[in-house]
Write a protein that holds these residues in place. Structure first.
Motif, PDB file in Angstrom:
ATOM      1  N   LEU A  35       0.968  -1.316  -0.052  1.00 52.32           N
ATOM      2  CA  LEU A  35       0.026  -0.010   0.018  1.00 52.32           C
ATOM      3  C   LEU A  35       0.808   1.253  -0.113  1.00 52.32           C
ATOM      4  CD1 LEU A  35      -2.578  -1.164   2.630  1.00 52.32           C
ATOM      5  CD2 LEU A  35      -3.087  -0.817   0.076  1.00 52.32           C
ATOM      6  N   LEU A  36       1.935   1.207   0.850  1.00 54.04           N
ATOM      7  CA  LEU A  36       2.993   2.333   0.865  1.00 54.04           C
ATOM      8  C   LEU A  36       3.593   2.642  -0.316  1.00 54.04           C
ATOM      9  CD1 LEU A  36       4.544   2.199   4.354  1.00 54.04           C
ATOM     10  CD2 LEU A  36       2.740   3.882   3.543  1.00 54.04           C
ATOM     11  N   LEU A  37       3.827   1.695  -1.164  1.00 58.57           N
ATOM     12  CA  LEU A  37       4.608   1.769  -2.184  1.00 58.57           C
ATOM     13  C   LEU A  37       3.697   2.458  -3.469  1.00 58.57           C
ATOM     14  CD1 LEU A  37       6.774  -1.380  -2.749  1.00 58.57           C
ATOM     15  CD2 LEU A  37       7.675   0.954  -2.188  1.00 58.57           C
ATOM     16  N   SER A  38       2.474   2.041  -3.500  1.00 63.73           N
ATOM     17  CA  SER A  38       1.602   2.577  -4.330  1.00 63.73           C
ATOM     18  C   SER A  38       1.004   4.071  -3.859  1.00 63.73           C
ATOM     19  CB  SER A  38       0.014   1.776  -4.231  1.00 63.73           C
ATOM     20  OG  SER A  38       0.271   0.496  -4.796  1.00 63.73           O
ATOM     21  N   PHE A  39       0.847   4.229  -2.685  1.00 60.02           N
ATOM     22  CA  PHE A  39       0.478   5.723  -2.257  1.00 60.02           C
ATOM     23  C   PHE A  39       1.516   6.651  -2.494  1.00 60.02           C
ATOM     24  CE2 PHE A  39      -2.738   3.776   0.723  1.00 60.02           C
ATOM     25  CZ  PHE A  39      -3.766   3.769  -0.288  1.00 60.02           C
ATOM     26  N   TRP A  40       2.852   6.179  -2.464  1.00 55.57           N
ATOM     27  CA  TRP A  40       4.197   6.908  -2.748  1.00 55.57           C
ATOM     28  C   TRP A  40       4.359   7.272  -4.105  1.00 55.57           C
ATOM     29  CZ3 TRP A  40       7.442   4.063   1.270  1.00 55.57           C
ATOM     30  CH2 TRP A  40       7.258   4.588   2.513  1.00 55.57           C
ATOM     31  N   GLU A  41       3.387   6.340  -4.959  1.00 49.65           N
ATOM     32  CA  GLU A  41       3.753   6.496  -6.478  1.00 49.65           C
ATOM     33  C   GLU A  41       5.209   6.089  -6.817  1.00 49.65           C
ATOM     34  OE1 GLU A  41       0.894   9.079  -8.503  1.00 49.65           O
ATOM     35  OE2 GLU A  41       1.055  10.224  -6.910  1.00 49.65           O
ATOM     36  N   THR A  42       5.921   5.061  -6.078  1.00 44.46           N
ATOM     37  CA  THR A  42       7.073   4.737  -6.512  1.00 44.46           C
ATOM     38  C   THR A  42       7.145   4.102  -8.094  1.00 44.46           C
ATOM     39  OG1 THR A  42       6.909   2.552  -5.498  1.00 44.46           O
ATOM     40  CG2 THR A  42       7.772   4.190  -4.370  1.00 44.46           C
ATOM     41  N   SER A  43       8.451   3.972  -8.588  1.00 50.85           N
ATOM     42  CA  SER A  43       8.367   3.468 -10.084  1.00 50.85           C
ATOM     43  C   SER A  43       8.059   1.997 -10.312  1.00 50.85           C
ATOM     44  CB  SER A  43       9.939   3.727 -10.351  1.00 50.85           C
ATOM     45  OG  SER A  43      10.681   2.776  -9.802  1.00 50.85           O
ATOM     46  N   PRO A  44       7.335   1.558 -11.269  1.00 50.25           N
ATOM     47  CA  PRO A  44       7.071   0.257 -11.673  1.00 50.25           C
ATOM     48  C   PRO A  44       8.481  -0.777 -11.273  1.00 50.25           C
ATOM     49  CG  PRO A  44       6.106   1.771 -13.316  1.00 50.25           C
ATOM     50  CD  PRO A  44       7.024   2.541 -12.354  1.00 50.25           C
ATOM     51  N   PHE A  45       9.603  -0.184 -11.822  1.00 49.57           N
ATOM     52  CA  PHE A  45      10.933  -1.026 -11.645  1.00 49.57           C
ATOM     53  C   PHE A  45      10.900  -1.386 -10.384  1.00 49.57           C
ATOM     54  CE2 PHE A  45      15.320  -1.293 -10.702  1.00 49.57           C
ATOM     55  CZ  PHE A  45      15.723  -2.366 -11.535  1.00 49.57           C
ATOM     56  N   LEU A  46      10.933  -0.408  -9.320  1.00 49.09           N
ATOM     57  CA  LEU A  46      11.166  -0.854  -7.842  1.00 49.09           C
ATOM     58  C   LEU A  46      10.029  -1.695  -7.295  1.00 49.09           C
ATOM     59  CD1 LEU A  46      12.720  -0.295  -5.202  1.00 49.09           C
ATOM     60  CD2 LEU A  46      11.219   1.690  -4.851  1.00 49.09           C
ATOM     61  N   LYS A  47       8.747  -1.570  -7.809  1.00 47.97           N
ATOM     62  CA  LYS A  47       7.730  -2.529  -7.285  1.00 47.97           C
ATOM     63  C   LYS A  47       8.035  -3.932  -7.864  1.00 47.97           C
ATOM     64  CE  LYS A  47       4.252   1.079  -7.253  1.00 47.97           C
ATOM     65  NZ  LYS A  47       2.956   1.868  -8.014  1.00 47.97           N
ATOM     66  N   ALA A  48       8.402  -3.988  -9.092  1.00 45.04           N
ATOM     67  CA  ALA A  48       8.569  -5.265  -9.641  1.00 45.04           C
ATOM     68  C   ALA A  48       9.740  -6.103  -9.070  1.00 45.04           C
ATOM     69  CB  ALA A  48       8.787  -5.120 -11.138  1.00 45.04           C
ATOM     70  N   LEU A  49      10.703  -5.102  -8.589  1.00 47.71           N
ATOM     71  CA  LEU A  49      12.009  -5.522  -8.066  1.00 47.71           C
ATOM     72  C   LEU A  49      11.736  -6.132  -6.514  1.00 47.71           C
ATOM     73  CD1 LEU A  49      15.212  -5.922  -8.027  1.00 47.71           C
ATOM     74  CD2 LEU A  49      15.330  -3.597  -7.007  1.00 47.71           C
ATOM     75  N   LEU A  50      10.871  -5.335  -5.881  1.00 47.37           N
ATOM     76  CA  LEU A  50      10.372  -5.984  -4.384  1.00 47.37           C
ATOM     77  C   LEU A  50       9.558  -7.055  -4.628  1.00 47.37           C
ATOM     78  CD1 LEU A  50       9.836  -2.593  -2.793  1.00 47.37           C
ATOM     79  CD2 LEU A  50      11.579  -3.998  -2.154  1.00 47.37           C
ATOM     80  N   LEU A  51       8.694  -7.089  -5.468  1.00 51.17           N
ATOM     81  CA  LEU A  51       7.884  -8.363  -5.634  1.00 51.17           C
ATOM     82  C   LEU A  51       8.722  -9.525  -5.945  1.00 51.17           C
ATOM     83  CD1 LEU A  51       4.757  -9.044  -5.650  1.00 51.17           C
ATOM     84  CD2 LEU A  51       4.697  -8.658  -7.916  1.00 51.17           C
ATOM     85  N   GLY A  52       9.645  -9.188  -6.908  1.00 51.59           N
ATOM     86  CA  GLY A  52      10.516 -10.570  -7.504  1.00 51.59           C
ATOM     87  C   GLY A  52      11.350 -10.865  -5.974  1.00 51.59           C
ATOM     88  N   THR A  53      11.793 -10.063  -5.289  1.00 50.78           N
ATOM     89  CA  THR A  53      12.637 -10.524  -4.185  1.00 50.78           C
ATOM     90  C   THR A  53      11.834 -11.257  -3.104  1.00 50.78           C
ATOM     91  OG1 THR A  53      13.981  -8.383  -4.528  1.00 50.78           O
ATOM     92  CG2 THR A  53      14.079  -9.651  -2.250  1.00 50.78           C
ATOM     93  N   SER A  54      10.724 -10.969  -2.961  1.00 48.54           N
ATOM     94  CA  SER A  54       9.729 -11.352  -2.127  1.00 48.54           C
ATOM     95  C   SER A  54       9.449 -13.075  -2.540  1.00 48.54           C
ATOM     96  CB  SER A  54       8.583 -10.729  -2.032  1.00 48.54           C
ATOM     97  OG  SER A  54       7.503 -10.973  -3.082  1.00 48.54           O
ATOM     98  N   LEU A  55       9.571 -13.284  -3.786  1.00 47.92           N
ATOM     99  CA  LEU A  55       9.344 -14.671  -4.032  1.00 47.92           C
ATOM    100  C   LEU A  55      10.325 -15.661  -3.702  1.00 47.92           C
ATOM    101  CD1 LEU A  55       8.201 -14.093  -7.878  1.00 47.92           C
ATOM    102  CD2 LEU A  55       6.593 -14.789  -5.785  1.00 47.92           C
TER     103      LEU A  55
END
Length: 784
Positions: A35-55
């Motif tokens: 939720l924080l990453l969305s509300f901060w409007e971070t870059s799609p690259f950072l979101k994808a990176l964190l999502l991949g790391t969580s896997l």
């Protein structure tokens, strides 16, 4: 190496198995992060990176919760994006709630364009909660954007609001009353009852029953904050838990003699009675975030009682957080919500540490347990309290223990009973409310210790250091030695960076404080200088509520020098508030008439001839105007200043006009300056082309707000001459740094995109790209 990095200690337990984290405890922080990453409007690259790391964690609940948070936040952000007007528009809808505000009334309304707020000085008497309305509304206040303060968009989003607009004239608001029903009618009756009380009683009653703190007297609010007891005034888990426990205990004891339903334990109706009482109380208080979190936990706890399931406190907290974030995703941005969650986490951890370590005697065990739980809540909320408020009470846990009987046994139960009586018999409730208010006044004067902790360097680095230290201790207790060692090293690194910012970094900050002046200069060796001291606008003291918290969060030292350009309150109005926290030993201004300083309440030291002051590697050239000018010419005769530091020159002209600039030009007193702070907030009266050309500015800064500040003629002149203009009204606070043969200019608004980079303030301008800060060359002899 400090003791916290040694792995032998009272919490060592070599034989203790490491606890396995339930899926819910892992999913909760992942959902909040998404939720924080969305509300901060971070870059799609950072979101994808964190999502991949969580896997890579091999815990499927973590990436699923993170993905859900990202999707839910993005949808909510698009659906409820803030509405900002440029021109007045007509709105219609329903008034949900009426609240007192600084200098007027605040209406919370529901319209076709969403939920929002209307600020008004006066409203017609028929415009009350439940009424329909039609209004012509104007763009509302833009707020102030300074380091470590939230943006207006973030503040509105955290409250679930789309807009905050302004009513210029009460005639532009027409209401069609409807009879209030339910909770709204009860709140309206309690609000009317509160208005009839004395100021002391009104403030206490409104805070504990209605959840409104605007009626609290300023000295009472300051005193209780410094004691670390403000949590007693916020309708939260403490109050709801107290009411829940009292109703549960009373109902169980009563029904144990009357209950005749075999097979249904008496604890079930007792728990339901406690829950419904807590819901009713929270509804009267307007469902503040702290109460919503507490209700969620109490609801889950009641369900566990009904179904005879044992649930840990951590699972209750995680379940409550997940439930609230699903229902109100924007709560993740709420300061109150964050403080509530952190406080409960600290209490739960302290409770875990106490298992098997308390003495057997109850009279000794109870005070120790209460102190430890309070200390846990204090420690976990300390980084957040410092970050958001700039200071924290050092002895909050001790004062909580000392005053707990007064609040728990008298004030809070007494106000709850008073609120109930106010609905039934206001005449009976009034003496009780006045007595409780008088008791609160006596409490205010008790000689309790009230030292405060303030950040010794910028609060972002200081809060991160404290959080790292706390994480190191927690990880050490749970035998995570590698992670604890890493947190310990991070604490030492952040502390070293903070000390370096305190002792070695130069910065100049033009604060965003409206159409007013307040410039803070931090010099190496931890020395500070203030050019003007903020404003006082009618009932609102910008110096108290904007500048003073900002200086605290910056870790700004006691100013060695305060320079006031002239007596106008938009340059001097914040001085009394600053003197409450800083000694301000040397305050200088020009030689103005004593009567001109009467609104300020003191007369600064008068400077009658030019002077040069040296501080560390900086020099300040002071040019006073003619002595004792008439009131209409005080702007012209402002005390002018030039600051020079390592080749950077900044010109502070106060409110000087073209005639004063002409005199300076003829006297040869204008020094070429890379940075030109526009006179009189950019008004046309300060535009004198020959003087401005003699300054040879690289940039022009305007501490201003309004259509004619800066004036269109000023904008045109700067544009023709290729001089960039930066305005606090558009860019927020403006910060200057010196790096080699350049100076960096960093508008606060640009630093707010993406992750919260200001946590590393003031180092972030040295490592981020030019997208956030602009670099300009210092003057050379060839330029001059």
């Amino acid at each position: 190496m400090p003791p916290l990095c040694a792995w032998e200690g009272p919490f060592s337990a070599p034989g203790r198995p490491r606890p396995k984290s339930p899926p819910l405890l892992l999913a909760t922080p992942a959902l909040a992060l998404g939720l924080l990453l969305s509300f901060w409007e971070t870059s799609p690259f950072l979101k994808a990176l964190l999502l991949g790391t969580s896997l890579l964690l091999r815990r499927p609940t973590v990436p699923l919760a993170l993905l859900l948070g990202l999707l839910l936040g993005s949808w909510h952000l698009q659906k409820d994006r803030n509405l900002f007007l440029k021109t007045p528009q007509v709105f219609s809808g329903k008034i949900l709630e009426e609240k007192a505000s600084f200098g007027g009334t605040l209406l919370e309304v529901q319209t076709r364009k969403g939920r929002g707020q209307i600020l008004a000085r006066r409203i017609p008497p028929e415009c009350r909660a439940g009424a329909d309305f039609v209004a012509r509304l104007w763009p509302g206040p833009r707020g102030f954007l300074n380091p470590f303060s939230p943006t207006l968009s973030e503040s509105l989003l955290a409250q679930g609001l789309r807009f905050r607009l302004r009513l210029k004239n009460s005639r532009d608001l027409e209401c069609f009353p409807r009879k209030s029903r339910g909770i709204s009618a009860l709140r309206a009756r309690l609000y009317g009852f509160a208005l009839g009380l004395s100021p002391e009683a009104r403030g206490l009653f409104s805070a504990l029953i209605l959840g409104e703190k605007v009626f609290l007297e300023e000295d009472f609010r300051e005193r209780i904050t410094r004691l670390g007891l403000f949590h007693f005034l916020a309708v939260s888990g403490f109050h709801l838990g107290l009411l829940y426990g009292l109703i549960f205990w009373a109902t169980r004891n009563l029904l144990s003699r009357l209950w005749s339903f075999s097979g249904i334990p008496v604890q079930i109706p007792a728990a339901l009675a406690g829950l419904f009482s807590a819901i009713f109380y929270a509804a009267l208080a307007g469902f503040p975030p702290s109460a919503e979190r507490a209700l969620a936990m109490l609801g889950l706890f009641t369900l566990s009682r009904i179904f005879f399931r044992r649930v840990s406190g951590w699972e209750l907290l995680a379940g409550a957080v997940v439930l609230l974030l699903f229902l109100k995703p924007q709560e993740v941005l709420s300061v109150s919500f964050r403080l509530s969650v952190a406080a409960v986490a600290g209490i739960l951890l302290a409770h875990g540490l106490l298992k098997g370590r308390l003495p057997q005697r109850r009279l000794l065990a109870w005070p120790l347990e209460a102190l430890a739980l309070s200390l846990g809540a204090w420690a976990f909320t300390l980084p957040l309290v410092l970050y958001y408020f700039g200071e924290a009470a050092l002895l909050g846990p001790l004062n909580t223990l000392l005053t707990f009987p007064l609040w728990c046994a008298i004030l809070i139960p007494g106000e709850l009973l008073c609120g109930l009586l106010a609905l039934i018999s206001p005449g009976t409730a009034t003496p009780m409310a006045e007595t409780l208010g008088h008791l609160a006044g006596i409490f205010r004067n008790l000689p309790l210790p009230s030292p405060v902790l303030r950040p010794p360097w910028p609060v972002g680095l200081f809060s991160l250091a404290l959080a790292s230290l706390l994480a190191s201790l927690v990880l050490f207790f749970y035998q995570r030695r590698s992670a604890a060692l890493f947190s310990c090293g991070l604490f030492l690194l952040l502390s070293a960076l903070g000390w370096g910012a305190r002792e070695r970094v130069f910065y100049l900050l033009v604060s965003d404080i409206g159409k007013a002046n307040a410039v803070a200069v931090h010099l190496p060796g931890n020395q500070g200088v203030l050019f003007d001291a903020g404003a006082r606008f009618g009932n609102f003291e910008a110096g108290r509520y904007v500048l003073r918290p900002l200086l605290k969060k910056l870790g700004f030292p006691d100013p060695k020098l305060v320079l006031l350009s002239h007596p106008d309150l938009d340059h001097t109005g914040g001085l009394p508030a600053l003197k409450e926290d800083y000694p301000l030993r040397k305050v200088l201004s020009g030689a103005f008439r004593p009567s001109s300083w009467r609104p300020l309440g003191e007369i600064p030291e008068a400077l009658k001839k030019p002077m040069v002051l040296s501080l560390e590697r900086a020099q300040i050239f002071l040019l006073p105007g003619r002595p004792a000018p008439p009131a209409r010419l005080e702007n012209r005769e402002s005390l002018l200043s030039f600051l020079e530091y390592r080749g950077l020159t900044v010109f502070f002209p106060g409110d000087a006009d073209r005639e004063r600039l002409l005199r300076l030009l003829r006297e040869g007193a204008l020094l070429p300056s890379e940075v030109f702070i526009l006179p009189h907030h950019g008004a046309a009266s300060g535009l004198f082309a020959p003087a401005w050309e003699a300054l040879k500015p690289r940039v022009a800064l305007a501490s201003a707000r309004g259509r004619k500040h800066p004036h269109p003629a000023v904008r045109r002149w700067l544009k023709v001459h290729g001089i960039p203009l930066y305005e606090t009204a558009r860019e927020g606070a403006l910060t200057l740094f010196v790096r080699g043969d350049q100076f960096l200019l960093c508008p606060e608004k640009r630093l707010r995109k993406g992750l919260p980079k200001e946590l590393l303030w003031p180092y972030i301008p040295y490592v981020v790209s030019g997208e956030y800060c602009e670099a300009y060359e210092l003057h050379t002899l060839r330029d001059l």
